[in-house]
Scaffold this active site. Structure first.
Site, PDB file in Angstrom:
ATOM      1  N   LYS A   1       0.858  -1.196   0.000  1.00  0.00           N
ATOM      2  CA  LYS A   1       0.000   0.000   0.000  1.00  0.00           C
ATOM      3  C   LYS A   1       0.882   1.229   0.000  1.00  0.00           C
ATOM      4  O   LYS A   1       2.061   1.168   0.384  1.00  0.00           O
ATOM      5  CB  LYS A   1      -0.931   0.035   1.214  1.00  0.00           C
ATOM      6  CG  LYS A   1      -0.237   0.044   2.599  1.00  0.00           C
ATOM      7  CD  LYS A   1       0.299   1.382   3.081  1.00  0.00           C
ATOM      8  CE  LYS A   1       0.913   1.306   4.467  1.00  0.00           C
ATOM      9  NZ  LYS A   1       1.739   2.497   4.801  1.00  0.00           N
TER      10      LYS A   1
ATOM     11  N   ASP B   1      -1.859  -1.312  10.393  1.00  0.00           N
ATOM     12  CA  ASP B   1      -2.147  -1.327   8.950  1.00  0.00           C
ATOM     13  C   ASP B   1      -2.855  -2.610   8.505  1.00  0.00           C
ATOM     14  O   ASP B   1      -3.262  -2.722   7.348  1.00  0.00           O
ATOM     15  CB  ASP B   1      -0.847  -1.192   8.139  1.00  0.00           C
ATOM     16  CG  ASP B   1      -0.257   0.206   8.210  1.00  0.00           C
ATOM     17  OD1 ASP B   1      -0.966   1.136   8.643  1.00  0.00           O
ATOM     18  OD2 ASP B   1       0.913   0.359   7.828  1.00  0.00           O
TER      19      ASP B   1
HETATM   20  O1  C5P Z   1       0.540  -0.927  15.022  1.00  0.00           O
HETATM   21  P1  C5P Z   1       1.956  -1.040  14.595  1.00  0.00           P
HETATM   22  O2  C5P Z   1       2.679  -2.176  15.276  1.00  0.00           O
HETATM   23  O3  C5P Z   1       2.135  -1.048  13.125  1.00  0.00           O
HETATM   24  O4  C5P Z   1       2.666   0.300  15.083  1.00  0.00           O
HETATM   25  C1  C5P Z   1       4.066   0.434  15.194  1.00  0.00           C
HETATM   26  C2  C5P Z   1       4.372   1.640  16.071  1.00  0.00           C
HETATM   27  O5  C5P Z   1       3.956   2.835  15.382  1.00  0.00           O
HETATM   28  C3  C5P Z   1       3.616   1.650  17.373  1.00  0.00           C
HETATM   29  O6  C5P Z   1       4.334   1.003  18.364  1.00  0.00           O
HETATM   30  C4  C5P Z   1       3.477   3.135  17.655  1.00  0.00           C
HETATM   31  O7  C5P Z   1       4.686   3.610  18.220  1.00  0.00           O
HETATM   32  C5  C5P Z   1       3.380   3.760  16.287  1.00  0.00           C
HETATM   33  N1  C5P Z   1       1.984   4.023  15.864  1.00  0.00           N
HETATM   34  C6  C5P Z   1       1.281   5.058  16.457  1.00  0.00           C
HETATM   35  N2  C5P Z   1      -0.012   5.311  16.080  1.00  0.00           N
HETATM   36  C7  C5P Z   1      -0.600   4.592  15.106  1.00  0.00           C
HETATM   37  C8  C5P Z   1       0.110   3.543  14.468  1.00  0.00           C
HETATM   38  C9  C5P Z   1       1.411   3.287  14.872  1.00  0.00           C
HETATM   39  O8  C5P Z   1       1.788   5.727  17.353  1.00  0.00           O
HETATM   40  N3  C5P Z   1      -1.865   4.867  14.744  1.00  0.00           N
END
Ligand code: C5P
Length: 277
Positions: A9, A138
């Site tokens: 994406k 995501d």
């Molecule tokens: O959800 P995911 O593991 O992909 O997110 C990785 C990091 O990105 C999280 O630990 C957080 O620090 C940050 N993040 C965030 N807000 C979001 C998505 C991700 O702060 N909506």
């Protein structure tokens, strides 16, 4: 054998609306599925296997330990409450890793689908979306299987839309940016708004070479270049995949592009129309 081609994406826009009590950020982002995909396959593991086995090939940077593919298999077991037999999984990485292209999340979403087929279970749509959100911000976009969507909340609210572009050129420099590090820098900087991506100022402060690359891409192609997700992939929209290919060949001839991966893609895929190197 169960097979899938998990797509990448890009984020056409990404607004950070605020920081939530759980440390995540409230987002509003336009996601576009693009024609560049990994290869994922699963089959029952040999009878003496005690746990799932994952083999990763292709582009570097995707670990076996802690891979979201393995987490997704365990999430299905935990949700159904059955210790389903181990699977032998192969993952060929074609989507650059830690590049803002959602490859790991897409692999996880595809795993949720293949695991159901391999184990003969069917999760409800609501349960599937809940498991997806638990795996990563995501992942819900990819289980929706929409060509494009407006994504809000932490990433779990997905509203499909008509794709607003037809082709893109992706340029991925050889620098991996951690999503968590970029969000942390965003907070340290006090939440700068960007032009189309609020994480741009944070990403370029962690990787200043990204700013120079963006300027050179704009000068070479006379087009606007934006960053996807938390970086470091930069992209530009093109009216047709042929024009994206022309842009890609022009960039590939420039010395500043020596360490980049270039893909010209449509929105269908699964493979790019052209890639460099
Ligand atoms: O959800 P995911 O593991 O992909 O997110 C990785 C990091 O990105 C999280 O630990 C957080 O620090 C940050 N993040 C965030 N807000 C979001 C998505 C991700 O702060 N909506």
């Amino acid at each position: 054998m169960f097979e899938a081609r998990p797509p990448a994406k890009i984020n056409l826009t990404l607004e950070v609306l605020g920081r939530r009590p759980d440390g995540f950020h409230e987002l509003r982002s336009t996601f576009l599925r693009v024609g560049l995909s990994d290869r994922l396959s699963m089959q029952p593991a040999p009878l003496d296997a005690r746990e799932d086995r994952l083999t990763v090939t292709g582009l570097p940077g995707a670990p076996v330990a802690g891979n979201l593919v393995l987490a997704a298999l365990d999430a299905v077991r935990a949700h159904v409450g059955v210790d389903f037999p181990p699977l032998e999984v192969t993952l060929e990485k074609r989507i650059p890793t830690a590049a803002g292209l959602g490859g790991g999340s897409s692999d996880a979403a595809a795993t949720l689908g293949l695991a159901q087929a391999a184990w003969g279970v069917a999760l409800s749509t609501a349960d599937l979306r809940r498991l997806a959100a638990g795996l990563g911000s995501d992942v819900p976009f990819f289980v929706h299987d929409a060509a494009a969507a407006v994504v809000t909340g932490r990433g779990e609210e997905v509203t499909p839309i008509e794709p607003p572009a037809s082709a893109l050129l992706l340029v991925t420099p050889s620098l991996a940016l951690s999503t968590a590090a970029v969000f942390n820098r965003y907070d340290e900087q006090g939440g700068h708004a960007g032009d189309a991506n609020d994480l741009w100022t944070a990403a370029v402060s962690l990787a200043p070479a990204l700013g120079e690359l963006r300027e050179r891409l704009a000068a070479t192609t006379a087009r606007e270049w934006l960053m996807s997700g938390s970086g470091a992939t930069l992209f530009s929209l093109y009216p047709s995949v042929e024009e994206a290919v022309q842009g890609g060949t022009a960039i590939a001839g420039c010395s500043f592009a020596a360490d980049t991966l270039i893909h010209s893609v449509d929105l269908v895929g699964p493979d790019p129309a052209w890639r460099y190197p």
